[in-house]
Design a protein around this motif. Structure first.
Motif, PDB file in Angstrom:
ATOM      1  N   UNK A  61       6.139  10.756 -16.885  1.00 55.91           N
ATOM      2  CA  UNK A  61       5.432   9.506 -17.149  1.00 55.91           C
ATOM      3  C   UNK A  61       5.295   8.704 -15.868  1.00 55.91           C
ATOM      4  N   UNK A  62       4.208   7.982 -15.791  1.00 58.12           N
ATOM      5  CA  UNK A  62       3.997   7.095 -14.661  1.00 58.12           C
ATOM      6  C   UNK A  62       4.860   5.861 -14.856  1.00 58.12           C
ATOM      7  N   UNK A  63       5.162   5.188 -13.780  1.00 50.73           N
ATOM      8  CA  UNK A  63       6.021   4.015 -13.891  1.00 50.73           C
ATOM      9  C   UNK A  63       5.234   2.817 -14.398  1.00 50.73           C
ATOM     10  N   UNK A  64       5.971   1.850 -14.907  1.00 50.35           N
ATOM     11  CA  UNK A  64       5.349   0.591 -15.302  1.00 50.35           C
ATOM     12  C   UNK A  64       4.671  -0.071 -14.122  1.00 50.35           C
ATOM     13  N   UNK A  65       5.216   0.158 -12.917  1.00 49.90           N
ATOM     14  CA  UNK A  65       4.612  -0.406 -11.712  1.00 49.90           C
ATOM     15  C   UNK A  65       3.224   0.193 -11.475  1.00 49.90           C
ATOM     16  N   UNK A  66       3.056   1.488 -11.762  1.00 48.19           N
ATOM     17  CA  UNK A  66       1.749   2.131 -11.607  1.00 48.19           C
ATOM     18  C   UNK A  66       0.733   1.448 -12.497  1.00 48.19           C
ATOM     19  N   UNK A  67       1.053   1.340 -13.794  1.00 52.16           N
ATOM     20  CA  UNK A  67       0.111   0.719 -14.732  1.00 52.16           C
ATOM     21  C   UNK A  67      -0.126  -0.738 -14.362  1.00 52.16           C
ATOM     22  N   UNK A  68       0.948  -1.460 -14.017  1.00 47.97           N
ATOM     23  CA  UNK A  68       0.804  -2.874 -13.669  1.00 47.97           C
ATOM     24  C   UNK A  68      -0.102  -3.080 -12.476  1.00 47.97           C
ATOM     25  N   UNK A  69       0.074  -2.247 -11.451  1.00 46.73           N
ATOM     26  CA  UNK A  69      -0.766  -2.401 -10.273  1.00 46.73           C
ATOM     27  C   UNK A  69      -2.197  -1.955 -10.551  1.00 46.73           C
ATOM     28  N   UNK A  70      -2.360  -0.857 -11.306  1.00 45.54           N
ATOM     29  CA  UNK A  70      -3.714  -0.412 -11.647  1.00 45.54           C
ATOM     30  C   UNK A  70      -4.453  -1.500 -12.424  1.00 45.54           C
ATOM     31  N   UNK A  71      -3.811  -2.038 -13.462  1.00 44.04           N
ATOM     32  CA  UNK A  71      -4.467  -3.081 -14.251  1.00 44.04           C
ATOM     33  C   UNK A  71      -4.648  -4.349 -13.442  1.00 44.04           C
ATOM     34  N   UNK A  72      -3.727  -4.629 -12.527  1.00 47.11           N
ATOM     35  CA  UNK A  72      -3.899  -5.777 -11.632  1.00 47.11           C
ATOM     36  C   UNK A  72      -5.128  -5.616 -10.755  1.00 47.11           C
ATOM     37  N   UNK A  73      -5.313  -4.407 -10.216  1.00 47.82           N
ATOM     38  CA  UNK A  73      -6.495  -4.149  -9.390  1.00 47.82           C
ATOM     39  C   UNK A  73      -7.775  -4.261 -10.198  1.00 47.82           C
ATOM     40  N   UNK A  74      -7.735  -3.783 -11.440  1.00 40.84           N
ATOM     41  CA  UNK A  74      -8.938  -3.806 -12.271  1.00 40.84           C
ATOM     42  C   UNK A  74      -9.275  -5.223 -12.726  1.00 40.84           C
ATOM     43  N   UNK A  75      -8.283  -5.931 -13.232  1.00 37.34           N
ATOM     44  CA  UNK A  75      -8.580  -7.193 -13.906  1.00 37.34           C
ATOM     45  C   UNK A  75      -8.219  -8.450 -13.124  1.00 37.34           C
ATOM     46  N   UNK A  76      -7.345  -8.355 -12.129  1.00 37.35           N
ATOM     47  CA  UNK A  76      -6.907  -9.576 -11.453  1.00 37.35           C
ATOM     48  C   UNK A  76      -7.438  -9.742 -10.045  1.00 37.35           C
ATOM     49  N   UNK A  77      -7.877  -8.682  -9.390  1.00 41.03           N
ATOM     50  CA  UNK A  77      -8.331  -8.795  -8.009  1.00 41.03           C
ATOM     51  C   UNK A  77      -9.396  -9.872  -7.825  1.00 41.03           C
ATOM     52  N   UNK A  78     -10.363 -10.005  -8.732  1.00 41.71           N
ATOM     53  CA  UNK A  78     -11.338 -11.074  -8.516  1.00 41.71           C
ATOM     54  C   UNK A  78     -10.677 -12.450  -8.457  1.00 41.71           C
ATOM     55  N   UNK A  79      -9.542 -12.607  -9.118  1.00 44.50           N
ATOM     56  CA  UNK A  79      -8.859 -13.894  -9.126  1.00 44.50           C
ATOM     57  C   UNK A  79      -7.894 -14.042  -7.956  1.00 44.50           C
ATOM     58  N   UNK A  80      -7.220 -12.945  -7.579  1.00 45.59           N
ATOM     59  CA  UNK A  80      -6.188 -13.033  -6.561  1.00 45.59           C
ATOM     60  C   UNK A  80      -6.659 -12.631  -5.181  1.00 45.59           C
ATOM     61  N   UNK A  81      -7.780 -11.937  -5.112  1.00 50.47           N
ATOM     62  CA  UNK A  81      -8.343 -11.556  -3.819  1.00 50.47           C
ATOM     63  C   UNK A  81      -7.387 -10.753  -2.973  1.00 50.47           C
ATOM     64  N   UNK A  82      -7.144 -11.220  -1.768  1.00 50.03           N
ATOM     65  CA  UNK A  82      -6.349 -10.475  -0.792  1.00 50.03           C
ATOM     66  C   UNK A  82      -4.869 -10.412  -1.142  1.00 50.03           C
ATOM     67  N   UNK A  83      -4.417 -11.201  -2.083  1.00 51.34           N
ATOM     68  CA  UNK A  83      -2.997 -11.196  -2.428  1.00 51.34           C
ATOM     69  C   UNK A  83      -2.508  -9.814  -2.831  1.00 51.34           C
ATOM     70  N   UNK A  84      -3.364  -9.035  -3.479  1.00 53.32           N
ATOM     71  CA  UNK A  84      -2.979  -7.682  -3.867  1.00 53.32           C
ATOM     72  C   UNK A  84      -3.476  -6.628  -2.880  1.00 53.32           C
ATOM     73  N   UNK A  85      -4.144  -7.060  -1.832  1.00 48.25           N
ATOM     74  CA  UNK A  85      -4.734  -6.121  -0.883  1.00 48.25           C
ATOM     75  C   UNK A  85      -3.736  -5.172  -0.259  1.00 48.25           C
ATOM     76  N   UNK A  86      -2.606  -5.695   0.218  1.00 43.42           N
ATOM     77  CA  UNK A  86      -1.608  -4.845   0.850  1.00 43.42           C
ATOM     78  C   UNK A  86      -1.020  -3.862  -0.150  1.00 43.42           C
ATOM     79  N   UNK A  87      -0.727  -4.341  -1.349  1.00 46.43           N
ATOM     80  CA  UNK A  87      -0.189  -3.457  -2.381  1.00 46.43           C
ATOM     81  C   UNK A  87      -1.206  -2.394  -2.758  1.00 46.43           C
ATOM     82  N   UNK A  88      -2.473  -2.768  -2.772  1.00 47.82           N
ATOM     83  CA  UNK A  88      -3.523  -1.811  -3.118  1.00 47.82           C
ATOM     84  C   UNK A  88      -3.581  -0.677  -2.108  1.00 47.82           C
TER      85      UNK A  88
END
Length: 177
Positions: A61-88
């Motif tokens: 199974x993939x980790x919760x971090x995988x799903x959290x980051x994937x969904x963050x990239x899909x749904x939150x990047x427009x709101x957070x912009x570069x904040x997730x850039x390094x993690x991405x």
């Protein structure tokens, strides 16, 4: 080989119902589920609800971090912009193993909207005709992504579209919405 598929449902509760269907298919050994997650976006909600389906997750199974980051990239990047850039950037190596890229992220973001839902499924060993038969009716899903080869993906799409065409032919006076 593990297959990642993303299924879109035209209702906010479609993916949750599909998760229960997949659970039954796995119990009957018609598919091996390694991990799964759903996104549902009820009408009137300001954002989607994300849920990792731990009760379906098997070995690998993939980790919760995988799903959290994937969904963050899909749904939150427009709101957070570069904040997730390094993690991405760090996430890129793992997601590339499954064929997840910027185009897919943009497509999922554009298709999973208010009033819809999606099932993200990491699986193997599916008995395609049995799985297809389990997803019949007006709430049948639309395959929006798979990391299968082009030939395998086409066969899967044809299998599901034949079922949809048969349902439409059986219901006079109805057609695609």
């Amino acid at each position: 080989m593990d297959t990642l598929t993303i299924w879109l449902f035209r209702s906010a509760d479609g993916a949750d119902g599909a998760a229960e269907t997949v659970k039954g298919l796995a119990k009957n050994q018609l598919i091996s589920v390694h991990d799964a997650a759903t996104v549902s976006w009820p009408e009137g909600a300001s954002k989607p609800k994300l849920r990792q389906l731990r009760n379906l997750a098997g070995r690998g199974a993939l980790s919760g971090a995988f799903w959290g980051l994937l969904f963050g990239l899909i749904f939150l990047v427009p709101l957070l912009g570069a904040a997730l850039g390094a993690a991405a950037g760090a996430f890129g190596g793992l997601t590339s193993d499954y064929g997840i890229d910027d185009d897919l992220i943009k497509r999922v973001r554009g298709e999973v909207t208010e009033g819809t839902s999606a099932l993200f499924l990491l699986s193997s060993g599916a008995v395609v005709d049995k799985v297809r038969d389990a997803f019949t009716g007006e709430n049948a899903p639309e395959l929006i992504f798979t990391n299968l080869s082009a030939e395998q993906e086409q066969a899967l799409r044809e299998s599901f579209s034949m079922e949809l065409e048969q349902q439409t032919a059986e219901a006079p006076g109805t057609g695609p919405k």
